[in-house]
Design a protein around this motif. Structure first.
Motif, PDB file in Angstrom:
ATOM      1  N   ALA A  18      78.929 -49.244  23.982  1.00  0.00           N
ATOM      2  CA  ALA A  18      79.698 -48.181  23.337  1.00  0.00           C
ATOM      3  C   ALA A  18      79.538 -48.256  21.816  1.00  0.00           C
ATOM      4  N   GLN A  19      79.616 -49.447  21.280  1.00  0.00           N
ATOM      5  CA  GLN A  19      79.448 -49.629  19.837  1.00  0.00           C
ATOM      6  C   GLN A  19      78.034 -49.219  19.407  1.00  0.00           C
ATOM      7  N   ASP A  20      77.032 -49.665  20.137  1.00  0.00           N
ATOM      8  CA  ASP A  20      75.642 -49.332  19.807  1.00  0.00           C
ATOM      9  C   ASP A  20      75.387 -47.826  19.867  1.00  0.00           C
ATOM     10  N   LEU A  21      76.044 -47.151  20.805  1.00  0.00           N
ATOM     11  CA  LEU A  21      75.852 -45.715  20.983  1.00  0.00           C
ATOM     12  C   LEU A  21      76.806 -44.870  20.139  1.00  0.00           C
ATOM     13  N   GLY A  22      77.800 -45.512  19.531  1.00  0.00           N
ATOM     14  CA  GLY A  22      78.756 -44.789  18.708  1.00  0.00           C
ATOM     15  C   GLY A  22      79.712 -43.916  19.510  1.00  0.00           C
ATOM     16  N   VAL A  23      80.087 -44.397  20.687  1.00  0.00           N
ATOM     17  CA  VAL A  23      81.021 -43.670  21.547  1.00  0.00           C
ATOM     18  C   VAL A  23      82.103 -44.637  22.024  1.00  0.00           C
ATOM     19  N   SER A  24      83.091 -44.077  22.702  1.00  0.00           N
ATOM     20  CA  SER A  24      84.139 -44.943  23.240  1.00  0.00           C
ATOM     21  C   SER A  24      83.633 -45.606  24.526  1.00  0.00           C
ATOM     22  N   VAL A  25      84.417 -46.557  25.001  1.00  0.00           N
ATOM     23  CA  VAL A  25      84.039 -47.316  26.192  1.00  0.00           C
ATOM     24  C   VAL A  25      84.078 -46.446  27.450  1.00  0.00           C
ATOM     25  N   THR A  26      84.964 -45.470  27.507  1.00  0.00           N
ATOM     26  CA  THR A  26      85.142 -44.662  28.714  1.00  0.00           C
ATOM     27  C   THR A  26      83.861 -43.943  29.154  1.00  0.00           C
ATOM     28  N   PRO A  27      83.159 -43.207  28.270  1.00  0.00           N
ATOM     29  CA  PRO A  27      81.933 -42.556  28.747  1.00  0.00           C
ATOM     30  C   PRO A  27      80.835 -43.554  29.122  1.00  0.00           C
TER      31      PRO A  27
END
Length: 182
Positions: A18-27
């Motif tokens: 999620a951090q690497d992709l710049g999104v939250s953990v849910t998706p």
């Protein structure tokens, strides 16, 4: 994962992804669960999401299933879908192989057959990236198969070519899996 960058058995950390992709953990978690459904990620209780292990037996099973799907696609072929006026695309061997097999599945006129062949191709992608090193003339082999398919020849020769293609990979399965591990 399909490119083989992550080693088999690697734990996929949802928070890090999620951090690497710049999104939250849910998706990320939702996507990983979908990939579990596609057999592209393993979910192991107590361990989480893992890059799946490819074994010699699993590779042989996938090759058998792929061949069955291609044989059935040729058996079901729809006469109006027999002409293929596209060229074999450039790119890596895995992408070219997947293109050829998808075109064969498309000849069936059966969208579920197409989905099956695409799903199998995704699981075979990693080993296909190593075929040239292990089998030598794999690029030429897929070109010969494509030439037979694109000429709308659905003969015993094409079936024989597909069977030889899959048999060669089954014989080399151990080495292909070893290449994935290195």
């Amino acid at each position: 994962m399909l490119a083989g960058v992550w080693p088999m058995g690697l734990r996929l950390e949802t928070a890090k992804l999620a951090q690497d992709l710049g999104v939250s953990v849910t998706p990320v978690r939702d996507s990983l669960n979908r990939l579990v459904g596609e057999c592209l990620v393993d979910l192991v209780p107590g361990m989480g999401f893992l890059v799946p292990q490819m074994t010699e037996a699993k590779l042989c099973d996938l090759l058998d299933l792929n061949l069955l799907a291609l044989e059935k696609s040729l058996e079901l072929r729809v006469p109006s879908n027999q002409e293929l006026s596209v060229d074999l695309p450039q790119g890596d061997h895995a992408a070219r192989t997947q293109f050829v097999f998808f075109q064969i599945a498309a000849l069936s006129g059966n969208s579920e057959m197409e989905r099956l062949v695409v799903a199998i191709a995704a699981r075979l992608h990693g080993t296909q990236l190593h075929e040239a090193a292990v089998l030598g003339e794999s690029a030429e082999e897929i070109t010969r198969i494509w030439n037979e398919v694109s000429a709308a020849r659905h003969s015993a020769k094409l079936l024989d070519m597909l069977r030889r293609y899959h048999r060669r990979r089954k014989v080399a399965a151990r080495e292909l899996v070893t290449q994935l591990s290195s």
